[in-house]
Design an enzyme around this catalytic site. Sequence first.
Site, PDB file in Angstrom:
ATOM      1  N   GLY A  37      -4.614  -0.705  -1.662  1.00 46.19           N
ATOM      2  CA  GLY A  37      -3.779  -0.925  -2.827  1.00 46.19           C
ATOM      3  C   GLY A  37      -4.200  -2.068  -3.711  1.00 46.19           C
ATOM      4  CB  SER A  54     -11.938   5.255   4.901  1.00 48.33           C
ATOM      5  OG  SER A  54     -11.363   4.214   4.122  1.00 48.33           O
ATOM      6  CB  ALA A  59     -12.628   5.739  -2.715  1.00 50.88           C
ATOM      7  CB  THR A 107      -5.402   6.301  -3.762  1.00 50.52           C
ATOM      8  OG1 THR A 107      -5.207   5.087  -3.028  1.00 50.52           O
ATOM      9  CG2 THR A 107      -4.738   7.442  -3.023  1.00 50.52           C
ATOM     10  CB  SER A 108      -9.267   2.428  -3.890  1.00 49.99           C
ATOM     11  OG  SER A 108     -10.280   2.780  -2.964  1.00 49.99           O
ATOM     12  CG  ASP A 113       3.811   5.051  -0.743  1.00 52.40           C
ATOM     13  OD1 ASP A 113       2.587   5.178  -0.674  1.00 52.40           O
ATOM     14  OD2 ASP A 113       4.409   4.578  -1.728  1.00 52.40           O
ATOM     15  CB  SER A 127      -4.003   7.009   8.991  1.00 48.17           C
ATOM     16  OG  SER A 127      -5.279   6.919   8.393  1.00 48.17           O
ATOM     17  CE  LYS A 177      -2.106   2.430   0.231  1.00 48.80           C
ATOM     18  NZ  LYS A 177      -3.046   2.964   1.249  1.00 48.80           N
TER      19      LYS A 177
END
Length: 502
Positions: free
Chosen positions: A176, A202, A204, A206-207, A264, A272, A296
Amino acid sequence: MRVPVLRARRMGIDTYQERVAYMRSDCEVCKAEGFEARARIELRCGGQCVVATLNVVHSSLLGREEIGLSEAAWSALGQAEGAPVQLGHPAPLQSFSAVRGKIFGRPLTNDAATAIVADVRAGRYSDIEMAALVTACSGGRMDVVETIALTRAMIGAGQRLHWNSALVVDKHCVGGLPGNRTTLLVVPIVAACGLVIPKTSSRAITSPAGSADAMETLAPVTLDVTRIRAVVEQEGGCIAWGGAVSLSPADDLLIRVERPLGLDSDGLLVASILSKKVAAGSTHVLIDIPVGRTAKVRSAQAAADLASRLKAVGQALGLTVEVLVTDGAQPVGTGIGPALEARDVLAVLRGDAGAPDDLRQRALLLAGAVLEMGGKAGPGEGTALARKVLDSGAAWAKFQAICEAQGGMREPPVAAHTHVVRALHSGVIVAVDNRAIALLAKLAGAPGAVAAGISFAARLGRQVVTGDALLTLHAESPGALAYAIAYAESQEHLVTIQQSVC
């Protein structure tokens, strides 16, 4: 009874992990079996069985005797062009009854979580069914017991790494916050102190960049288990892409659906994070929770609730979890986007005069906490040790060694097109919209175009005059740059400047 058969044809269509099959509407098999668009069909060929979602074609794009396959379906089936594919209706999805029950308030049991994750992992859930699962588990509808059950199921569905060390450390940020690329600094600092830190990161979600995306501009990250083990045994740490080694693979599939839904869920987030940490062989994990109005996690209470759940689930799994709540009011560093964030990391490691100090200080804080967890520093002494390792050049040397062990180090690329966004009036910067900044970097092309993104100069508290540069857009094509410019010009509160009172 005759089993219907069609010839496999690779369509070359990227459906992003969703297995999709294509069939002519006037195909005899399509008509005889009563297949309709969005139906789930079972494909069998050469001992492989794949369940896919059907799209119906009303043109000559396909022959009547052909079944087209998306890239994901083609890879899963693993057969040659023209191979005979047997078609049928898949067995009823029994585990989905537990999802329906969850929608109406029935808790997930251990057995239900195990069955759901196994079916998701096997590709039996369509994206619509996975969206129902994600929705049913969102909005605070999962308790700690259910989260533990789901996390255990996710761990059991993938590979697990094991290390010749009783203590294996890791760190993770819940996200976030654009530019928060501390992993690439924490790993070499911690590894240089002698701790084992096999970091699987990981890409991306949502970034504009994930740690794996930024690292990939510097060194290879798609490593198999054997290569990861060799790098860690040689250097004490690695920074690899977790998706290449199937650690908690069901989670990777759920993330694909979570991303467009934008829901969310503490339960899904904790499952996760911790499933991947356990699968990677970690024993001690530090979690960074940035808190800010447009991060976030938006409040101290939300951070406390998330931290409590992380620790409780970690304890149930035999994992030591510590949490740091950090400032999430604005982006970290100056670069936002894979290559630009990598350049920030290099500047900090090399001790360059212009290196972003906020990134440096945040990385030292996190590395210090990991060193204290790992017993390399006493309480309150970790940050000083981390600073010593960074300032001495030991972390830079270790980072270079890790890059070489992963396949060789390189310099990150530079975008061909730039545009400066300037202040429209004088005043003090009092707010930054992290989400809008992240979207702006993505419109410029990040993370797919690795050199794209933003050079950020709009720090909170900065005094600006009309025409001062707030940020610079970087794009690999004129079209992407134009999209980003149009968005930036439409956002009144991208950067909020409080005008001076005369």
